[in-house]
Design a protein around this motif. Structure first.
Motif, PDB file in Angstrom:
ATOM      1  N   UNK A 159       0.814  -1.200   0.000  1.00  0.00           N
ATOM      2  CA  UNK A 159       0.000   0.000   0.000  1.00  0.00           C
ATOM      3  C   UNK A 159       0.859   1.266   0.000  1.00  0.00           C
ATOM      4  N   UNK A 160       2.140   1.131   0.297  1.00  0.00           N
ATOM      5  CA  UNK A 160       3.053   2.265   0.291  1.00  0.00           C
ATOM      6  C   UNK A 160       4.065   2.171  -0.853  1.00  0.00           C
ATOM      7  N   UNK A 161       3.846   1.267  -1.810  1.00  0.00           N
ATOM      8  CA  UNK A 161       4.767   1.122  -2.939  1.00  0.00           C
ATOM      9  C   UNK A 161       6.108   0.569  -2.543  1.00  0.00           C
ATOM     10  N   UNK A 162       6.124  -0.365  -1.589  1.00  0.00           N
ATOM     11  CA  UNK A 162       7.380  -0.947  -1.126  1.00  0.00           C
ATOM     12  C   UNK A 162       7.220  -2.451  -0.956  1.00  0.00           C
ATOM     13  N   UNK A 163       8.169  -3.211  -1.519  1.00  0.00           N
ATOM     14  CA  UNK A 163       8.207  -4.666  -1.356  1.00  0.00           C
ATOM     15  C   UNK A 163       9.646  -5.072  -1.090  1.00  0.00           C
ATOM     16  N   UNK A 164       9.817  -6.154  -0.339  1.00  0.00           N
ATOM     17  CA  UNK A 164      11.150  -6.722  -0.143  1.00  0.00           C
ATOM     18  C   UNK A 164      11.010  -8.228  -0.030  1.00  0.00           C
ATOM     19  N   UNK A 165      12.089  -8.914  -0.328  1.00  0.00           N
ATOM     20  CA  UNK A 165      12.081 -10.366  -0.258  1.00  0.00           C
ATOM     21  C   UNK A 165      13.223 -10.949  -1.050  1.00  0.00           C
ATOM     22  N   UNK A 166      12.943 -12.087  -1.687  1.00  0.00           N
ATOM     23  CA  UNK A 166      13.936 -12.773  -2.517  1.00  0.00           C
ATOM     24  C   UNK A 166      13.347 -12.967  -3.899  1.00  0.00           C
ATOM     25  N   UNK A 167      14.197 -12.868  -4.895  1.00  0.00           N
ATOM     26  CA  UNK A 167      13.746 -13.130  -6.263  1.00  0.00           C
ATOM     27  C   UNK A 167      14.728 -14.056  -6.946  1.00  0.00           C
ATOM     28  N   UNK A 168      14.198 -14.826  -7.857  1.00  0.00           N
ATOM     29  CA  UNK A 168      15.013 -15.704  -8.683  1.00  0.00           C
ATOM     30  C   UNK A 168      14.488 -15.637 -10.099  1.00  0.00           C
ATOM     31  N   UNK A 169      15.371 -15.528 -11.061  1.00  0.00           N
ATOM     32  CA  UNK A 169      14.980 -15.504 -12.466  1.00  0.00           C
ATOM     33  C   UNK A 169      15.855 -16.498 -13.200  1.00  0.00           C
ATOM     34  N   UNK A 170      15.214 -17.418 -13.914  1.00  0.00           N
ATOM     35  CA  UNK A 170      15.922 -18.354 -14.775  1.00  0.00           C
ATOM     36  C   UNK A 170      15.524 -18.060 -16.207  1.00  0.00           C
ATOM     37  N   UNK A 171      16.531 -17.902 -17.053  1.00  0.00           N
ATOM     38  CA  UNK A 171      16.307 -17.686 -18.477  1.00  0.00           C
ATOM     39  C   UNK A 171      16.774 -18.951 -19.184  1.00  0.00           C
ATOM     40  N   UNK A 172      15.856 -19.598 -19.876  1.00  0.00           N
ATOM     41  CA  UNK A 172      16.141 -20.877 -20.527  1.00  0.00           C
ATOM     42  C   UNK A 172      16.715 -20.619 -21.917  1.00  0.00           C
ATOM     43  N   UNK A 173      17.957 -20.163 -21.916  1.00  0.00           N
ATOM     44  CA  UNK A 173      18.668 -19.802 -23.140  1.00  0.00           C
ATOM     45  C   UNK A 173      19.822 -20.780 -23.311  1.00  0.00           C
ATOM     46  N   UNK A 174      20.660 -20.557 -24.295  1.00  0.00           N
ATOM     47  CA  UNK A 174      21.829 -21.388 -24.498  1.00  0.00           C
ATOM     48  C   UNK A 174      23.062 -20.492 -24.415  1.00  0.00           C
ATOM     49  N   UNK A 175      23.780 -20.466 -23.319  1.00  0.00           N
ATOM     50  CA  UNK A 175      23.615 -21.268 -22.112  1.00  0.00           C
ATOM     51  C   UNK A 175      22.537 -20.661 -21.210  1.00  0.00           C
ATOM     52  N   UNK A 176      21.957 -21.483 -20.329  1.00  0.00           N
ATOM     53  CA  UNK A 176      20.950 -20.973 -19.397  1.00  0.00           C
ATOM     54  C   UNK A 176      21.572 -19.935 -18.457  1.00  0.00           C
ATOM     55  N   UNK A 177      20.756 -18.966 -18.064  1.00  0.00           N
ATOM     56  CA  UNK A 177      21.208 -17.932 -17.144  1.00  0.00           C
ATOM     57  C   UNK A 177      20.284 -17.922 -15.940  1.00  0.00           C
ATOM     58  N   UNK A 178      20.822 -17.588 -14.787  1.00  0.00           N
ATOM     59  CA  UNK A 178      19.966 -17.444 -13.614  1.00  0.00           C
ATOM     60  C   UNK A 178      20.544 -16.396 -12.687  1.00  0.00           C
ATOM     61  N   UNK A 179      19.643 -15.758 -11.958  1.00  0.00           N
ATOM     62  CA  UNK A 179      20.016 -14.773 -10.964  1.00  0.00           C
ATOM     63  C   UNK A 179      19.145 -15.023  -9.748  1.00  0.00           C
ATOM     64  N   UNK A 180      19.736 -14.874  -8.586  1.00  0.00           N
ATOM     65  CA  UNK A 180      19.011 -15.016  -7.332  1.00  0.00           C
ATOM     66  C   UNK A 180      19.531 -13.943  -6.401  1.00  0.00           C
TER      67      UNK A 180
END
Length: 162
Positions: free
Chosen positions: A31-52
């Motif tokens: 409600x105040x435009x603020x979030x926090x936590x953990x994120x993970x992104x996997x990109x299924x490319x060649x080679x695969x990429x991920x960020x956490x």
């Protein structure tokens, strides 16, 4: 080593570790435009990429800031944006400007992520985006999947709760 030296060494190590610690992140407050936590992104490319990473997101799709943190709590990168410009600040590097937040996100995360929809998804609104499906069924969790255009990508977010 004498007891006094040992205590002094322990005190020095404790002080050094305290200096490396990051302040506790605030819980999500959509409600105040603020979030926090953990994120993970996997990109299924060649080679695969991920960020956490731990993250803090503030603002809106029009103007805001996304901070990404290392596993030890240090700041890895800060992405900030406003109308017509976006800025990437990384630890130990010169700031870089981008023409848009979309271009900056694609550069940092390795895949485009629909920022306006992300704000909606985090707020619990099931906004439709072509090529993306978002699962908002679990409180405090988001799983969004991009199937087209290729490469496919999976975004997972777990929010800290108040």
């Amino acid at each position: 080593m004498t007891r006094g030296r040992r205590q002094a060494l322990l005190l020095l190590v404790a002080a050094a570790l305290a200096g490396c610690a990051s302040p506790p992140r605030r819980p999500a407050k959509p409600d105040q435009g603020y979030w926090s936590g953990r994120l993970g992104l996997q990109v299924h490319d060649d080679p695969p990429q991920s960020i956490s990473a731990a993250f803090e997101l503030r603002g809106s799709p029009e103007q805001g800031e996304l901070s990404l943190f290392t596993p030890l709590g240090g700041t890895a990168a800060i992405l900030s944006w406003a109308a017509g410009t976006a800025l990437l600040r990384e630890q130990g590097k010169e700031p870089r400007r981008f023409p848009s937040i979309d271009a900056l996100i694609a550069e940092v995360l390795g895949a485009p992520v629909p920022l306006a929809a992300l704000f909606d998804w985090l707020a619990g609104r099931a906004t439709m985006v072509p090529g993306w499906t978002a699962d908002l069924s679990r409180q405090g969790r988001l799983h969004a999947r991009r199937t087209e255009p290729l490469p496919a990508a999976d975004l997972r977010i777990v929010l800290e709760t108040p």
